[in-house]
Enzyme design. Structure first.
Site, PDB file in Angstrom:
ATOM      1  CE  LYS A  22      -1.657   1.572   3.952  1.00 26.79           C
ATOM      2  NZ  LYS A  22      -1.136   2.787   4.376  1.00 26.79           N
ATOM      3  CG  ASN A  23       2.714   2.777   3.539  1.00 29.11           C
ATOM      4  OD1 ASN A  23       1.261   2.892   3.329  1.00 29.11           O
ATOM      5  ND2 ASN A  23       3.232   2.518   4.856  1.00 29.11           N
ATOM      6  CB  CYS A 118      -4.491  10.768  11.812  1.00 30.51           C
ATOM      7  SG  CYS A 118      -2.811  10.108  12.051  1.00 30.51           S
ATOM      8  NE  ARG A 123       0.938  10.199  10.308  1.00 31.41           N
ATOM      9  CZ  ARG A 123       0.669   8.952   9.749  1.00 31.41           C
ATOM     10  NH1 ARG A 123      -0.480   8.335   9.797  1.00 31.41           N
ATOM     11  NH2 ARG A 123       1.375   8.416   8.826  1.00 31.41           N
ATOM     12  CG  ASP A 308       3.621   1.480   9.501  1.00 28.86           C
ATOM     13  OD1 ASP A 308       3.209   2.357  10.242  1.00 28.86           O
ATOM     14  OD2 ASP A 308       3.706   1.716   8.330  1.00 28.86           O
ATOM     15  NE  ARG A 400      -6.794   4.606   6.286  1.00 31.83           N
ATOM     16  CZ  ARG A 400      -5.563   4.932   7.223  1.00 31.83           C
ATOM     17  NH1 ARG A 400      -5.774   5.046   8.467  1.00 31.83           N
ATOM     18  NH2 ARG A 400      -4.307   5.194   6.628  1.00 31.83           N
TER      19      ARG A 400
HETATM   20  C1  UD1 Z   1       4.564   6.835   6.297  1.00 31.07           C
HETATM   21  C2  UD1 Z   1       3.731   5.768   6.426  1.00 31.07           C
HETATM   22  C3  UD1 Z   1       3.311   5.403   7.422  1.00 31.07           C
HETATM   23  C4  UD1 Z   1       4.545   4.874   8.402  1.00 31.07           C
HETATM   24  C5  UD1 Z   1       5.418   6.225   8.516  1.00 31.07           C
HETATM   25  C6  UD1 Z   1       6.499   5.874   9.312  1.00 31.07           C
HETATM   26  C7  UD1 Z   1       2.505   5.987   4.043  1.00 31.07           C
HETATM   27  C8  UD1 Z   1       1.489   6.212   3.210  1.00 31.07           C
HETATM   28  N1  UD1 Z   1       2.728   5.918   5.321  1.00 31.07           N
HETATM   29  O1  UD1 Z   1       3.798   7.770   6.973  1.00 31.07           O
HETATM   30  O2  UD1 Z   1       2.468   3.866   7.386  1.00 31.07           O
HETATM   31  O3  UD1 Z   1       4.051   4.829   9.782  1.00 31.07           O
HETATM   32  O4  UD1 Z   1       5.704   6.610   7.107  1.00 31.07           O
HETATM   33  O5  UD1 Z   1       7.321   4.890   8.730  1.00 31.07           O
HETATM   34  O6  UD1 Z   1       3.891   5.478   3.595  1.00 31.07           O
HETATM   35  N2  UD1 Z   1       6.658  14.540  10.465  1.00 31.07           N
HETATM   36  C9  UD1 Z   1       6.884  15.883  10.849  1.00 31.07           C
HETATM   37  N3  UD1 Z   1       6.622  16.897   9.755  1.00 31.07           N
HETATM   38  C10 UD1 Z   1       6.475  16.343   8.338  1.00 31.07           C
HETATM   39  C11 UD1 Z   1       6.117  15.011   8.322  1.00 31.07           C
HETATM   40  C12 UD1 Z   1       6.510  13.984   9.238  1.00 31.07           C
HETATM   41  O7  UD1 Z   1       7.026  16.284  11.972  1.00 31.07           O
HETATM   42  O8  UD1 Z   1       6.209  17.102   7.481  1.00 31.07           O
HETATM   43  C13 UD1 Z   1       7.190  13.716  11.452  1.00 31.07           C
HETATM   44  C14 UD1 Z   1       5.799  12.833  11.924  1.00 31.07           C
HETATM   45  O9  UD1 Z   1       4.650  13.408  12.549  1.00 31.07           O
HETATM   46  C15 UD1 Z   1       6.470  11.481  12.534  1.00 31.07           C
HETATM   47  C16 UD1 Z   1       7.895  11.494  11.653  1.00 31.07           C
HETATM   48  O10 UD1 Z   1       7.997  12.774  11.196  1.00 31.07           O
HETATM   49  O11 UD1 Z   1       6.593  11.609  13.779  1.00 31.07           O
HETATM   50  C17 UD1 Z   1       7.799  10.493  10.421  1.00 31.07           C
HETATM   51  O12 UD1 Z   1       6.508  10.713   9.795  1.00 31.07           O
HETATM   52  P1  UD1 Z   1       6.696  10.158   8.059  1.00 31.07           P
HETATM   53  O13 UD1 Z   1       8.132   9.351   7.948  1.00 31.07           O
HETATM   54  O14 UD1 Z   1       6.541  11.616   7.126  1.00 31.07           O
HETATM   55  O15 UD1 Z   1       5.381   9.413   8.103  1.00 31.07           O
HETATM   56  P2  UD1 Z   1       4.450   9.308   6.920  1.00 31.07           P
HETATM   57  O16 UD1 Z   1       4.931   9.618   5.570  1.00 31.07           O
HETATM   58  O17 UD1 Z   1       3.156  10.185   7.383  1.00 31.07           O
END
Ligand code: UD1
Length: 419
Positions: A22-23, A118, A123, A308, A400
């Site tokens: 999915k990711n 969420c 996030r 995850d 999902r």
């Molecule tokens: C993706 C995955 C999710 C997984 C996560 C971490 C997808 C669709 N989802 O989510 O399943 O749990 O990676 O492996 O691929 N953060 C910030 N600012 C930002 C973006 C992120 O502070 O602009 C923080 C987040 O709150 C979190 C950390 O960075 O604490 C990591 O998040 P991120 O790697 O961005 O996760 P996702 O891409 O949302």
């Protein structure tokens, strides 16, 4: 509202084939906006993917999904394009924000709903916006929307992410495709799903190189020819079923359509706990075990143990001897499965970011509530090992991200049904 009913303590035996990731599919679908014509194989039929397809249709792309073959064909005729990702589509699936990079790169503008918080944490998307601004986008936030513009196109830049983010790396990578000159991204996420996105973008014509956490993208042109790409397997689904096998394999559980090289940390952790695994080239056999040992784990970005799989591992550790510790290092609120597991008899305490899990503990069936995708599947695992009946409410979270969950488990003799 649908529920799952599980009658626990049934040994598992048979074969489970792992679906496409999915990711990995989500950013590839978002990047398809850049392309003219693509065919993507091994697409998992889960709700988040259907929502992303709905978003692409809303934007104006033509999509044809073959549910039988798990294949989607997408064409962008550049007609009646809406550079908008509305709240109703982004609120249920954060990855909707990934269209920001491709809309900006291709059309020089985008209006994308802020995904909002969420269940597992706030996030934010500040890192996404930080990278796009460095590429020259003008960005403002108005009425809950990110309004971005790059009238004269994006420009290559040197960008060092202050912290590692999967989504921000993906958005920046896609946006940089057509950016003038050269873009250097440092401190990137290097999850296998990102490598899959890179391999898709390369087929599309991108000139990309990477070395460790640094990715270099040179200004590229989209190829006219049709692009065919097969998405990698879902390593979190694999991890989940390896844990199911570790808990309940009768003699052995055979899991295929995978690449064990991409789940080294998971294999390493399971082996340290005492799970018996036979690793083949494209499959893993989980053998009946016993005598599980305690362990301390910290979730971290790839190549380390994934957040995850944290909730699922916690269920396994309720069956290991001694006190295990799991420190959740990625999301601030990702222990919501703990109160539910405690209602089933688990002995778990949380202090700050760490869960202390005492085992082995007999779990007993209860009515529980799913709160997010991975928490939900941990309740399924708990239900499978618990005495009597477990009822899981709010299973739309599961839909999902897990393709054919009940069917796959039932084929392996689990007693699980949806009502
Ligand atoms: C993706 C995955 C999710 C997984 C996560 C971490 C997808 C669709 N989802 O989510 O399943 O749990 O990676 O492996 O691929 N953060 C910030 N600012 C930002 C973006 C992120 O502070 O602009 C923080 C987040 O709150 C979190 C950390 O960075 O604490 C990591 O998040 P991120 O790697 O961005 O996760 P996702 O891409 O949302």
């Amino acid at each position: 509202m649908q529920k799952l009913i599980i009658k626990g303590k049934k040994d598992l035996s048979g074969k489970i084939s792992i679906s496409g990731s999915k990711n990995a599919t989500l950013p590839i679908l978002a990047a398809s906006i850049l392309a003219n014509n693509v065919k993507i194989k091994n697409v998992p039929l889960v709700k988040d993917i259907l929502t992303m397809i709905e978003l692409l249709n809303f934007i104006g792309l033509k999509t044809k999904l073959s549910k039988k073959k798990n294949i989607i064909e997408i064409s962008n005729l550049d007609k009646n394009i809406n550079t908008l990702a509305p709240y109703k589509l982004v609120k249920t699936m954060r990855a909707g924000v990934l269209v920001l990079g491709s809309l900006l790169a291709k059309y020089g503008k985008a209006k994308v709903s802020l995904p909002g918080g969420c269940a597992i944490g706030t996030r934010p998307v500040d890192l996404h916006l930080f990278a796009l601004k460095k590429l020259g986008a003008k960005i403002k936030i108005k009425n809950g929307y990110i309004i971005a513009e790059a009238k004269n196109g994006l420009k290559g830049a040197k960008i060092k992410f202050p912290s590692i983010s999967v989504g921000a790396t993906e958005n920046a990578l896609i946006a940089a495709f057509k950016a003038k000159g050269k873009t250097i991204l440092k401190n990137c996420a290097i999850e296998p799903e990102i490598k899959d996105l890179i391999s898709f973008l390369k087929k599309l014509g991108a000139k990309i190189n990477f070395n460790g956490r640094t990715i270099i993208i040179k200004e590229s042109k989209v190829k006219n020819s049709k692009i065919i790409h097969k998405v990698i397997f879902d390593r979190i689904e694999l991890g989940t079923y390896m844990i199911a096998g570790a808990l309940l394999a009768k003699k052995k559980l055979f899991i295929d359509k995978i690449d064990p090289k991409l789940v080294k940390s998971e294999i390493d952790v399971l082996k340290k706990i005492g799970v018996k695994l036979i690793i083949k080239k494209t499959s893993i056999i989980v053998k009946k075990g016993g005598g599980l040992k305690r362990i301390n784990i910290i979730t971290k970005p790839y190549p380390h143990f994934p957040t995850d799989l944290q909730a699922q591992l916690m269920v396994l550790l309720t069956q290991a001897k001694g006190e295990s510790k799991i420190k959740e290092n990625i999301f601030e609120n990702r222990f919501m499965h703990v109160p539910e597991l405690k209602r089933m008899g688990a002995r778990i305490e949380i202090k700050n970011k760490t869960a202390f899990i005492k085992g082995p503990t007999k779990l007993t069936g209860a009515e529980v509530m799913a709160t997010d995708l991975r928490a939900s599947v941990s309740l399924v695992l708990a239900g499978l090992i618990a005495e009597n009946k477990t009822i899981i409410n709010r299973i739309y979270h599961l839909d999902r991200g897990y393709e054919f969950l009940e069917r796959k488990l039932k084929n392996c003799k689990a007693e699980i049904k949806r009502i």
